[in-house]
Design a protein around this motif. Structure first.
Motif, PDB file in Angstrom:
ATOM      1  N   ARG A  10      -1.863  20.297   0.665  1.00 25.03           N
ATOM      2  CA  ARG A  10      -2.449  19.124   1.312  1.00 25.03           C
ATOM      3  C   ARG A  10      -3.325  18.356   0.324  1.00 25.03           C
ATOM      4  NH1 ARG A  10      -3.577  18.072   6.442  1.00 25.03           N
ATOM      5  NH2 ARG A  10      -1.333  17.804   6.589  1.00 25.03           N
ATOM      6  N   ALA A  11      -3.095  17.070   0.213  1.00 24.65           N
ATOM      7  CA  ALA A  11      -3.943  16.184  -0.584  1.00 24.65           C
ATOM      8  C   ALA A  11      -4.566  15.154   0.347  1.00 24.65           C
ATOM      9  CB  ALA A  11      -3.139  15.488  -1.672  1.00 24.65           C
ATOM     10  N   ILE A  12      -5.806  14.789   0.076  1.00 21.49           N
ATOM     11  CA  ILE A  12      -6.498  13.757   0.845  1.00 21.49           C
ATOM     12  C   ILE A  12      -6.973  12.677  -0.122  1.00 21.49           C
ATOM     13  CG2 ILE A  12      -8.351  13.217   2.460  1.00 21.49           C
ATOM     14  CD1 ILE A  12      -8.398  16.139   3.304  1.00 21.49           C
ATOM     15  N   LEU A  13      -6.473  11.473   0.071  1.00 18.17           N
ATOM     16  CA  LEU A  13      -6.836  10.321  -0.760  1.00 18.17           C
ATOM     17  C   LEU A  13      -7.827   9.459   0.002  1.00 18.17           C
ATOM     18  CD1 LEU A  13      -6.519   8.248  -3.083  1.00 18.17           C
ATOM     19  CD2 LEU A  13      -4.485   7.384  -1.870  1.00 18.17           C
ATOM     20  N   GLY A  14      -8.982   9.195  -0.603  1.00 19.67           N
ATOM     21  CA  GLY A  14      -9.984   8.330   0.016  1.00 19.67           C
ATOM     22  C   GLY A  14     -10.016   6.972  -0.654  1.00 19.67           C
ATOM     23  N   ILE A  15      -9.929   5.916   0.144  1.00 18.19           N
ATOM     24  CA  ILE A  15      -9.985   4.543  -0.360  1.00 18.19           C
ATOM     25  C   ILE A  15     -11.226   3.883   0.216  1.00 18.19           C
ATOM     26  CG2 ILE A  15      -8.806   2.314  -0.464  1.00 18.19           C
ATOM     27  CD1 ILE A  15      -6.173   3.816   0.029  1.00 18.19           C
ATOM     28  N   THR A  16     -12.101   3.396  -0.651  1.00 19.55           N
ATOM     29  CA  THR A  16     -13.360   2.825  -0.193  1.00 19.55           C
ATOM     30  C   THR A  16     -13.624   1.484  -0.867  1.00 19.55           C
ATOM     31  OG1 THR A  16     -15.699   3.346   0.237  1.00 19.55           O
ATOM     32  CG2 THR A  16     -14.787   4.068  -1.883  1.00 19.55           C
ATOM     33  N   GLY A  17     -14.701   0.839  -0.455  1.00 20.29           N
ATOM     34  CA  GLY A  17     -15.054  -0.470  -0.967  1.00 20.29           C
ATOM     35  C   GLY A  17     -15.820  -1.225   0.095  1.00 20.29           C
ATOM     36  N   ALA A  18     -16.328  -2.384  -0.263  1.00 18.39           N
ATOM     37  CA  ALA A  18     -17.139  -3.196   0.645  1.00 18.39           C
ATOM     38  C   ALA A  18     -16.292  -3.761   1.781  1.00 18.39           C
ATOM     39  CB  ALA A  18     -17.791  -4.337  -0.137  1.00 18.39           C
ATOM     40  N   PRO A  19     -16.921  -4.240   2.857  1.00 15.33           N
ATOM     41  CA  PRO A  19     -16.157  -4.899   3.921  1.00 15.33           C
ATOM     42  C   PRO A  19     -15.314  -6.044   3.363  1.00 15.33           C
ATOM     43  CG  PRO A  19     -18.418  -4.513   4.634  1.00 15.33           C
ATOM     44  CD  PRO A  19     -18.366  -4.162   3.178  1.00 15.33           C
ATOM     45  N   GLY A  20     -14.041  -6.072   3.756  1.00 13.37           N
ATOM     46  CA  GLY A  20     -13.137  -7.111   3.271  1.00 13.37           C
ATOM     47  C   GLY A  20     -12.510  -6.824   1.931  1.00 13.37           C
TER      48      GLY A  20
ATOM     49  N   THR B  65      -7.301   8.370   3.870  1.00 15.87           N
ATOM     50  CA  THR B  65      -8.421   7.930   4.699  1.00 15.87           C
ATOM     51  C   THR B  65      -9.101   6.767   3.999  1.00 15.87           C
ATOM     52  OG1 THR B  65     -10.388   8.628   5.948  1.00 15.87           O
ATOM     53  CG2 THR B  65     -10.122   9.551   3.735  1.00 15.87           C
ATOM     54  N   GLU B  66      -9.557   5.794   4.776  1.00 18.19           N
ATOM     55  CA  GLU B  66     -10.213   4.635   4.169  1.00 18.19           C
ATOM     56  C   GLU B  66     -11.430   4.256   4.990  1.00 18.19           C
ATOM     57  OE1 GLU B  66     -10.350   1.574   5.693  1.00 18.19           O
ATOM     58  OE2 GLU B  66      -8.873   1.833   7.301  1.00 18.19           O
TER      59      GLU B  66
ATOM     60  N   ALA C 277     -17.889  15.121   3.481  1.00 24.05           N
ATOM     61  CA  ALA C 277     -16.615  14.403   3.594  1.00 24.05           C
ATOM     62  C   ALA C 277     -16.051  14.123   2.212  1.00 24.05           C
ATOM     63  CB  ALA C 277     -16.815  13.104   4.367  1.00 24.05           C
ATOM     64  N   ARG C 278     -16.896  13.656   1.295  1.00 24.07           N
ATOM     65  CA  ARG C 278     -16.452  13.366  -0.081  1.00 24.07           C
ATOM     66  C   ARG C 278     -15.862  14.597  -0.747  1.00 24.07           C
ATOM     67  NH1 ARG C 278     -14.492  13.080  -4.213  1.00 24.07           N
ATOM     68  NH2 ARG C 278     -15.011  11.882  -6.082  1.00 24.07           N
ATOM     69  N   ALA C 279     -16.432  15.760  -0.476  1.00 20.76           N
ATOM     70  CA  ALA C 279     -15.965  16.999  -1.105  1.00 20.76           C
ATOM     71  C   ALA C 279     -14.550  17.374  -0.663  1.00 20.76           C
ATOM     72  CB  ALA C 279     -16.932  18.136  -0.788  1.00 20.76           C
ATOM     73  N   CYS C 280     -14.098  16.821   0.456  1.00 23.11           N
ATOM     74  CA  CYS C 280     -12.745  17.109   0.950  1.00 23.11           C
ATOM     75  C   CYS C 280     -11.677  16.256   0.265  1.00 23.11           C
ATOM     76  CB  CYS C 280     -12.669  16.863   2.465  1.00 23.11           C
ATOM     77  SG  CYS C 280     -13.667  18.003   3.450  1.00 23.11           S
ATOM     78  N   LEU C 281     -12.093  15.201  -0.435  1.00 20.33           N
ATOM     79  CA  LEU C 281     -11.131  14.273  -1.020  1.00 20.33           C
ATOM     80  C   LEU C 281     -10.542  14.827  -2.311  1.00 20.33           C
ATOM     81  CD1 LEU C 281     -13.060  10.893  -0.586  1.00 20.33           C
ATOM     82  CD2 LEU C 281     -11.446  11.987   1.010  1.00 20.33           C
ATOM     83  N   THR C 282      -9.237  14.756  -2.416  1.00 20.04           N
ATOM     84  CA  THR C 282      -8.568  15.125  -3.656  1.00 20.04           C
ATOM     85  C   THR C 282      -8.823  14.064  -4.720  1.00 20.04           C
ATOM     86  OG1 THR C 282      -6.827  16.094  -2.289  1.00 20.04           O
ATOM     87  CG2 THR C 282      -6.332  15.807  -4.640  1.00 20.04           C
ATOM     88  N   GLU C 283      -8.840  12.807  -4.301  1.00 16.12           N
ATOM     89  CA  GLU C 283      -9.092  11.692  -5.212  1.00 16.12           C
ATOM     90  C   GLU C 283      -9.713  10.556  -4.417  1.00 16.12           C
ATOM     91  OE1 GLU C 283      -6.215   9.092  -8.076  1.00 16.12           O
ATOM     92  OE2 GLU C 283      -6.131  11.279  -8.337  1.00 16.12           O
ATOM     93  N   SER C 284     -10.591   9.781  -5.065  1.00 19.86           N
ATOM     94  CA  SER C 284     -11.229   8.636  -4.392  1.00 19.86           C
ATOM     95  C   SER C 284     -11.020   7.375  -5.227  1.00 19.86           C
ATOM     96  CB  SER C 284     -12.726   8.889  -4.187  1.00 19.86           C
ATOM     97  OG  SER C 284     -13.393   9.054  -5.426  1.00 19.86           O
ATOM     98  N   TRP C 285     -10.664   6.287  -4.530  1.00 21.31           N
ATOM     99  CA  TRP C 285     -10.467   4.987  -5.163  1.00 21.31           C
ATOM    100  C   TRP C 285     -11.439   3.985  -4.569  1.00 21.31           C
ATOM    101  CZ3 TRP C 285      -4.439   4.452  -4.370  1.00 21.31           C
ATOM    102  CH2 TRP C 285      -3.789   5.482  -5.095  1.00 21.31           C
ATOM    103  N   PHE C 286     -12.098   3.220  -5.423  1.00 16.05           N
ATOM    104  CA  PHE C 286     -13.006   2.160  -4.993  1.00 16.05           C
ATOM    105  C   PHE C 286     -12.351   0.826  -5.284  1.00 16.05           C
ATOM    106  CE2 PHE C 286     -16.411  -0.875  -5.159  1.00 16.05           C
ATOM    107  CZ  PHE C 286     -17.347  -0.427  -4.243  1.00 16.05           C
ATOM    108  N   LEU C 287     -12.166  -0.008  -4.259  1.00 17.52           N
ATOM    109  CA  LEU C 287     -11.555  -1.325  -4.427  1.00 17.52           C
ATOM    110  C   LEU C 287     -12.639  -2.365  -4.699  1.00 17.52           C
ATOM    111  CD1 LEU C 287      -8.848  -1.340  -1.605  1.00 17.52           C
ATOM    112  CD2 LEU C 287      -8.740  -0.360  -3.913  1.00 17.52           C
TER     113      LEU C 287
END
Length: 212
Positions: free
Chosen positions: A23-33, A131-132, A146-156
């Motif tokens: 199982r991999a969990i990808l987190g996508i984050t960034g400001a509103p919009g 997850t985003e 929650a962050r510790a569960c992410l395999t990788e995190s991307w900031f847009l």
């Protein structure tokens, strides 16, 4: 450093995560919009339901009745208006999901402006959960769990003017007047954006998606 990429490159990166095994969990984050939901949806659509499922953080918005009781309705979307512990617990369950187990996650209905419990089925055989949301990299409360569960995190990190324009239009699409949409986007949303942008250095990748 911000890297300019095409959406197809991100699909390839997500496909590689799905192919690692387990199982991999990808987190996508960034400001509103910033385009989080758009990128997440495009990835999941490209990989297909057998390889990826989208579980947005927005399902953990506190209900409007709770926000009213707490005096927080006018700052809906701020970090304190989410159930961070609930979100972290869900990601922990998803990361440790057993064969044959189904984990049900909430979604967020923008027409109702309310979370909808148990509306996303996460099957154990799907290798990638995307997850985003705004606060995946926050260091207060339960967000680090929650962050510790992410395999990788991307900031847009899109162009700010473009982000504001898109955000104002989205608010108008969901019923706000032009004046109210602008006030919300450049007020409450922008206050949240400053906090979120201060977290960018904690991401594995900071990205500007071309053509988004």
């Amino acid at each position: 450093m911000t890297t300019a990429v095409q959406i197809d490159e991100l699909v390839e990166s997500a496909s590689a995560l799905a192919a690692r095994g387990g199982r991999a969990i990808l987190g996508i984050t960034g400001a509103p919009g910033a385009g989080k939901s758009t990128v997440g949806s495009r990835i999941v659509s490209a990989l297909g339901p057998e390889r990826a499922v989208l579980v947005p953080m927005d399902g953990f918005h506190l209900a409007n009745a709770v926000l009213l009781a707490k005096g927080l309705r006018q700052v809906k979307g701020a970090i304190q208006t989410f159930d961070d512990a609930g979100f972290a617990s869900l990601l922990l369950r998803i990361r440790a999901q057993q064969p044959g187990e189904v984990v049900y996650a909430p979604s967020f209905n923008r027409d109702l402006e309310e979370p909808i419990a148990g509306s996303i089925a996460v099957l154990s055989e799907v290798p990638l959960v995307v997850t985003e949301g705004n606060y995946l990299l926050a260091e207060a409360g339960a967000w680090p769990a929650a962050r510790a569960c992410l395999t990788e995190s991307w900031f847009l990190d899109p162009d700010r003017d473009r982000r504001h324009h898109w955000l104002i239009n989205r608010h108008m699409d969901y019923g706000k007047s032009a004046a109210d949409a602008r006030l919300w986007a450049l007020g409450s949303d922008e206050n949240n954006a400053r906090l979120i942008e201060s977290m960018a250095h904690r991401a594995d990748r900071v990205l500007r998606v071309k053509g988004l």
